[in-house]
Design an enzyme around this catalytic site. Structure first.
Site, PDB file in Angstrom:
ATOM      1  N   GLU A 204       7.683  -7.167   9.126  1.00 46.32           N
ATOM      2  CA  GLU A 204       7.529  -5.818   9.679  1.00 46.32           C
ATOM      3  C   GLU A 204       8.059  -5.704  11.105  1.00 46.32           C
ATOM      4  OE1 GLU A 204       3.494  -4.639   8.930  1.00 46.32           O
ATOM      5  OE2 GLU A 204       3.801  -4.715   6.758  1.00 46.32           O
ATOM      6  N   LYS A 336      -1.233   4.451   1.514  1.00 48.06           N
ATOM      7  CA  LYS A 336       0.059   3.884   1.107  1.00 48.06           C
ATOM      8  C   LYS A 336       0.477   4.592  -0.176  1.00 48.06           C
ATOM      9  CE  LYS A 336      -0.563  -0.778   3.006  1.00 48.06           C
ATOM     10  NZ  LYS A 336      -1.019  -2.150   2.681  1.00 48.06           N
ATOM     11  N   ARG A 365       4.889  -0.140   3.763  1.00 43.80           N
ATOM     12  CA  ARG A 365       4.616  -1.420   3.122  1.00 43.80           C
ATOM     13  C   ARG A 365       5.501  -2.472   3.775  1.00 43.80           C
ATOM     14  NH1 ARG A 365       1.081  -1.100  -1.373  1.00 43.80           N
ATOM     15  NH2 ARG A 365       0.692  -3.205  -0.648  1.00 43.80           N
TER      16      ARG A 365
END
Length: 426
Positions: A204, A336, A365
């Protein structure tokens, strides 16, 4: 009328190099929308099901050609001629066609890509930006949770907890919040480099150093905040995602980096001590998704001063969230879109959370794409918070850039809530 004329899907690649589903929806007036499904690494057991091919000779079994085929055949046949602006009818028709509780037959990755693409096409048909088309509440720019140290399932390092994040609550606007975050990100790189730590990034975009302890992740972030010229606890708060389901075995929590095994109560007490010691305002999945007694204890102990976010706990599912609200479990839900698989159910979960006085955090995600729909959803629903990674990697930056554009378009209507995003804390 904005009738669906054609639907076409294909297999594309996500930010981890794994296949995912992209769908195009074309309307009779020539409007076109596109949606891409993201994919998670640490997943809740009750999430909607991603359909994968299982053919080990291609992409290690992770291909999505079955899901793509389901769109190009059954879903296409179902939706041709349907009114694109009736999102709920479209989504509910796909849910009914699938016929399972968890979208396992057609694949949540197939259904979601089409759900997003339909909304994008309908927005274009009406001449509206997506956030304006989807608007369900007063516009609110979301306070970002910026994941600047990655551990757990998102990185190959010694840090047990998955995410250590900064939240620029003292910024006056979205664009300034992003500037604060970027400056701290660069300061953190220098702090880590000067201590001899690796400055490679995880899934991420956060750094993934081999730290001496989990707690050191917090102390190096505090150093970076100060080095960048900001005040922790005023300008910047810290948020965490413990992703404790990944640490849970035989009813205990195992912190491998420290060779410690904790009971549910000890885990809550450890996190609570950190909240007292450091400017931590939010902890996600501090316990295993099945440990509702632990979550109840954490909520009773810290729920007035700490945002307790359910991710694996609630999996964006309105039915599970309703049960949690009734039992007084947590005080916030992570949203999400691929955990539930349609925009309609996503909005239902956000609204249910707000009605119960829970906060909602719209989230990416770990396997992302260039799709920026979550930025529009966060603004359209007035959720007030977004979690979309660090200040590096284009799959993360795409969302921040979209938020900068939306803020500019909204002008004086673009409210950045700062600490007011935590409206249920004392």
């Amino acid at each position: 009328m904005s009738l669906i004329k054609d639907i076409k899907a294909r297999q594309v690649i996500d930010s981890r190099g794994n296949p995912t589903v992209e769908a195009d929806v074309i309307l009779d007036d020539g409007s076109k929308g596109r949606g891409i499904s993201p994919s998670g690494a640490s997943t809740g057991s009750r999430e909607a099901i991603e359909l994968r091919d299982g053919d080990k000779s291609k992409f290690g079994g992770k291909g999505v050609l079955k899901a793509v085929n389901n769109i190009n055949t059954e879903i296409r046949d179902l939706l041709i001629g349907k009114e694109a602006t009736d999102q709920a009818a479209i989504d509910n028709a796909m849910i009914a066609l699938d016929g399972t509780d968890n979208k396992a037959r057609l694949g949540a990755n197939a259904i979601l890509a089409v759900s997003i693409a339909v909304a994008q096409a309908a927005a274009q048909s009406k001449g509206l930006p997506l956030y304006a088309y989807l608007k369900t509440d007063d516009y609110k720019m979301p306070v970002p949770m910026m994941n600047i140290i990655n551990g757990g399932e998102h990185a190959d390092n010694s840090v047990d907890f998955q995410e250590f994040m900064i939240m620029p609550v003292g910024a006056p606007s979205m664009s300034e919040a992003i500037r604060y975050g970027a400056e701290i990100f660069h300061a953190l790189k220098k702090v880590l480099h000067d201590k001899g730590y690796n400055t490679a990034v995880g899934d991420e975009g956060g750094f993934a150093p081999d730290l001496k302890s989990n707690e050191e992740a917090i102390t190096v972030i505090l150093e970076a905040i100060e080095a960048a010229g900001y005040k922790a606890g005023e300008d910047i708060m810290i948020a965490m995602d413990a992703a404790s389901s990944e640490l849970y075995k035989d009813g205990k929590y195992f912190l491998g980096s420290e060779n410690k095994t904790l009971t549910s109560k000890e885990m809550v007490d450890l996190l609570s001590d950190w909240v007292t010691k450091y400017p931590i305002i939010s902890i996600e999945d501090g316990l295993d998704e099945s440990d509702w007694d632990g979550f109840k204890y954490q909520t009773e102990k810290d729920g007035k001063r700490l945002q307790i976010v359910g991710d694996d706990l609630f999996v964006t599912n309105p039915k599970i969230l309703k049960e949690g609200i009734e039992k007084g479990i947590a005080n916030s839900i992570l949203i999400k879109i691929n955990q539930i698989g349609t925009l309609t159910e996503t909005f239902e979960a956000i609204q249910m959370a707000k009605d119960a006085g829970y906060t909602a955090v719209v989230s990416h995600r770990s396997g992302e794409t260039e799709d920026t729909v979550i930025a529009d959803i966060a603004v359209a629903t007035g959720a007030g918070q977004i979690k979309t990674g660090s200040l590096s990697r284009t799959d993360r930056i795409a969302k921040y850039n979209q938020l900068i554009r939306i803020e500019e378009e909204l002008g004086s209507k673009a409210v950045y809530p700062g600490k007011d995003a935590f409206y249920n804390l004392k």
